[in-house]
Design a protein around this motif. Structure first.
Motif: not given
Length: 948
Positions: A672, A722, A727, A729, A734-737, A740, A760, A764, A768
């Motif tokens: 990210e 977003n 959440f 990102g 993509g989703y990044r812990q 958050n 979220s 995740d 994921r």
């Protein structure tokens, strides 16, 4: 009361829950004081007076010192040649070449240069070193912008070393844009006191055209043997007291009449241009009537470091050859004070250590009947740093560890000590004739069973001592003296027969007291707590470092991430206090603190994700010890640092280079980018600076920092949230812990979005990543507390106990006893503690005790509620005394044994006893489970807490 019996201070009667008394004194140098105390209960019943306790003051002002700094005259051909200052940069693009010639009076082992450029950028250049005949004696390709990250990061190794002569270093740009720093005025010839680096004498050119001055360049030669200094003096019979005030830099090992005073790796590393720490030794019992001899053996340490590396310790602003200052004072039987001071009447020689390189090791001349040649010592210019008494504990030697096995790898014998050690070995050897012995240290083995240790960050062999025997020797005892290594395995190899009669490993670390223990029925969690403590001690040698093998640097983020957990394990008040003084010394005029502390000049770029230690660790210490003096001492540094970081942000977003969420699984730099983590850490810096200012009563300053923290949080939300998905990102990564986790941890998420952001994150992890973390070093610190605070102890426990990668359980299952540098199989270091920061959650949520006010005046008792954890115990020596909890949960019933320090109170936060207050003393409780009453435990709907 002072030594004359006069009362010099009285606290009077102090009524307080806190066990604190204060007496303001004007202290004198060389004075001894004693004190005693008594206490009364709430009914006014007084205890007897305590026994006397004592302390003694060292030399407190510069005028107390009669001694002079002394050393041995160092041959010029063994000294570094360096030009480290600049006032301009010569830039070049593809096809351009920059040159600098120089005269080398000794062999050339490496050449370092200080390059400049844009970060990040695609840079390729070619370095060549040519002799006076035009022959290329060494060359390398400079590929990648990492070569221009920091001061003197690029070096060219010359192996074997080139002979003395005239050389030209050329740098030709192949791709991109590159600069080489230059001082436009040639340096004048300094007053040579025998220990100072030599100036660069030569010409600089740009594409063959002469330009004035000298480029930033350092030439590493083969260092001189380590010096030994001595003096003899006569003392009468009946000496009543004797003290030695002394320091040798880099390291000084003192002995009187053949008895070592026991100091190891002294002094602790500092910015020697600002601070030099000395020790006071009680040598009353070491003096004898008649002639006495005081000897100091000098090592290089970080003051006189040698060996080229990307860090540039060998060309720090303070770099000179080893030197010492010593002042021995004794009181005779008539009560007269006599002083023995270092000066030109001392003698100098060379010791058995004929070479010492910081990242390589020591070379010893093993002469059994060696008779030194003594010459007059030389007076040298003092270091510019102020002499100050050391307050932190010294480095000490631990109990010897025997090898558990031995095997052969080629001609080497390899010893396995079954545990990661930072220290040295001690062995007894025999050789039948002239022999060279190599002792190599490493954390791992290669596929042939040989010790494996490579370091691309430093020139020369890594972690290898050499022993040179000129003749046969029988059962010679040996151990290194001025270095430490990180290792599990040690190999001994020779160019002829060698017999190893015995060998042990000797751990070494700053002798910090242990103040905490933890254990539970879930072995991975117990292992994590143990491994963090062991790894940290392996990295504690005057400063907290990142690895005892590859860097030995005081990386700031490593410590601020793990500090909360470490303070539960060790008393770090003076050790971290000293390191915060180093932060103040490292702070530049703009308020920026370097990323490694102390620094030789490397890592000066601002980074709130890393050097946040300047703010976070003072708060950690205050929260643990409740001592406002810790905050008062460093408040100016905190203000200047927080102001500098905020001023560098762009509308609250950090857009400068940063390490960010370093070493996320599968990555070096988080996908990210660094801006999200650096921005959130900037918010944490500002909010903590506000907390510090509030604690000190500086409410105006606190309000400013609090407002700025809110602005940064709002900017983060606007930049990275977003709205459609609910959440933080970006589409690229993509989703990044961590994106958050940090806003949840620091309160940056607006109230109306907290539930969706937390959902979220938990989703995740459950879907994921299959209950695995996907965070780097920064995110891993805050992930588990965020999950627990959101009511999902169950997910936190699952993440913490995973036995597949990435997770701590993988390391435990592999038999590791210390923490690794990264989650991936390619982890370089097996002695790296910053991924152990989650141990704070283990101690507080599984151990079940968490301080809720500074100095442990109040704390909560609330173990995690999870069926996999049925038993836990945590004990900690607080400033008020021991706080302890031992708990079990069985068949719906809690059993708690609680110790509360006198003057403190605890609140139960679980089961039907929730809300119960406990005062000082021991308490045994049994009660039923019930829906938890505190916000740190799971409600019916796990996201309700954030919705609230």
């Amino acid at each position: 009361m002072d030594e004359t019996g006069a009362i010099v201070g009285d606290s009077g009667t102090v009524v307080s829950r806190a066990p604190k008394l204060r007496v303001d004194l004007v202290l004198r140098s060389r004075a001894s004081y004693k004190w005693m105390v008594r206490i009364a209960d709430t009914d006014g019943h007084w205890s007897p007076w305590s026994a006397w306790a004592y302390w003694e003051t060292p030399l407190l002002v510069d005028s107390d010192w009669q001694a002079k700094w002394v050393s041995r005259w160092t041959p010029r051909e063994t000294r570094v040649i360096a030009s480290i200052h600049s006032d301009t940069v010569d830039w070049m693009g593809p096809g351009s070449t920059l040159d600098q010639s120089f005269q080398a009076t000794g062999p050339v082992a490496a050449v370092s240069v200080d390059l400049d450029g844009d970060i990040p950028s695609d840079v390729i250049a070619r370095m060549q070193l040519r002799n006076s005949a035009g022959d290329v004696v060494a060359q390398r390709e400079v590929d990648g912008s990492w070569n221009i990250w920091a001061r003197f990061m690029c070096y060219l190794e010359v192996s074997p070393p080139a002979p003395p002569g005239t050389y030209t270093l050329s740098i030709a740009c192949v791709r991109g844009r590159l600069g080489w720093r230059r001082a436009t005025a040639a340096p004048g010839l300094p007053d040579d006191d025998g220990v100072t680096p030599l100036p660069v004498l030569g010409q600089a050119t740009v594409d063959g055209v002469l330009v004035p001055g000298v480029r930033t360049l350092a030439v590493e030669t083969l260092p001189a043997p380590n010096p030994v200094l001595r003096t003899s003096f006569i003392t009468p019979a009946g000496v009543t007291t004797a003290r030695l005030y002394a320091v040798g830099i880099g390291y000084g090992s003192f002995s009187i009449n053949g008895r070592s005073l026991g100091n190891e790796l002294e002094p602790a590393t500092t910015d020697f241009t600002k601070t030099v720490l000395y020790r006071t030794y009680d040598v009353t019992a070491d003096l004898k009537a008649g002639e006495n001899t005081l000897v100091v053996e000098l090592g290089r340490g970080f003051f006189s470091a040698r060996g080229a590396s990307i860090w540039g310790w060998h060309i720090a602003p303070w770099s000179r050859e080893p030197m010492a200052i010593a002042q021995l004072e004794y009181v005779d039987q008539e009560g007269q004070r006599r002083v023995i001071s270092s000066g030109s009447h001392w003698e100098a020689s060379t010791g058995p250590v004929v070479s010492e390189l910081l990242y390589s090791g020591e070379v010893w001349q093993m002469e059994t009947d060696r008779k030194p040649t003594w010459e007059p010592a030389v007076l040298v210019h003092p270091p510019t740093g102020t002499l100050r008494p050391a307050a932190l504990p010294p480095v000490t030697l631990g109990s010897p560890k025997s090898a558990v096995s031995m095997h052969s790898a080629g001609t080497a014998e390899v010893y396995d000590f079954a545990d990661m050690v930072a220290g040295r070995i001690r062995c007894t050897l025999s050789v039948p004739g002239p022999t060279e012995v190599w002792v190599k240290y490493g954390e791992t083995l290669d596929d042939k069973g040989a010790v494996f240790c490579e370091n691309i960050l430093a020139a020369g062999p890594i972690q290898t001592d050499r022993l040179l025997f000129d003749t046969a020797a029988d059962r010679i005892y040996w151990e290194p003296k001025f270095s430490y290594k990180g290792f599990r395995y040690v190999s001994i190899e020779a160019d002829g027969p060698v017999t190893v009669h015995d060998i042990v490993a000797i751990p070494m670390h700053t002798d910090v007291p242990s103040v905490g223990t933890f254990e539970c029925n879930e072995e991975t969690l117990s292992w994590l707590d143990r491994a963090l403590g062991k790894t940290f001690l392996n990295n504690l040698h005057g400063i907290p470092t990142d690895t005892p093998v590859y860097e030995k640097n005081g990386w700031t983020a490593d410590a601020h991430l793990a500090a909360e957990a470490l303070i539960h394990q060790f008393d770090l008040k003076t050790t971290f206090g000293k390191w915060l003084d180093d932060h103040a010394d490292a702070q530049d005029d703009a308020g920026v603190v370097s990323n490694i502390v102390p620094t030789p000049g490397w890592g000066r770029a601002p980074d709130p994700a890393w050097s946040a230690s300047a703010v976070l660790i003072p708060w950690n210490l205050y929260w643990e010890y409740g001592d406002l003096k810790l905050l008062e001492r460093h408040h100016e540094m905190v203000i200047r640092y927080a102001d500098a970081m905020y001023a560098l942000s762009e509308q609250g977003i950090w857009r400068h280079p940063s390490y960010g969420d370093w070493l996320a699984p599968g990555h070096e730099r988080a996908p990210e980018g660094s801006a999200p983590t650096a921005t959130m850490m900037l918010m944490k810096v500002l909010s903590t600076a506000a907390d510090i200012s509030t604690a000190l009563g500086e409410h105006g300053i606190a309000a400013r920092f609090s407002e700025q923290s809110s602005q940064v949080g709002a900017a983060y939300h606007q930049s990275f949230f977003n709205e459609e998905l609910g959440f933080y990102g970006n589409t690229a990564s993509g989703y990044r812990q961590t994106m958050n986790v940090l806003p949840l941890a620091f309160g940056a998420v607006p109230q109306q979005h907290r539930a969706t952001v937390f959902r979220s994150l938990s989703t995740d992890i459950l879907e994921r990543t299959a209950r695995h973390l996907d965070c780097g070093a920064v995110g891993a610190k805050y992930l588990l507390p965020v999950l627990s605070n959101g009511g999902r102890d169950d997910i936190a426990v699952s993440v913490a106990t995973q036995n597949t990668r990435p997770g701590w359980g993988v390391w435990r299952a592999a038999g590791e006893t210390t923490l690794l540098e990264s989650w991936d199989t390619s982890a370089r270091s097996h002695n790296h503690y910053f991924l152990g920061s989650a141990a704070a959650w283990v101690q507080q949520k599984v151990g079940g005790i968490r301080s809720t006010t500074p100095g442990w005046e109040e704390f909560t008792i609330a173990p995690a509620v999870d069926p996999r954890i049925t038993r836990g115990a945590f004990s900690h020596v607080t400033p008020r005394g021991q706080a302890a909890l031992s708990w079990t949960r069985e068949a719906g019933t809690w059993h708690l044994d609680v110790t509360v320090p006198w003057g403190a109170s605890a609140t139960i936060g679980i089961g039907t006893a929730a809300g119960t207050k406990l005062s000082g003393g021991f308490h045994s409780l049994e009660f039923d489970e019930a829906p938890p009453a505190l916000s740190s435990h799971a409600p019916t709907n796990p996201t309700d807490l954030f919705a609230q």
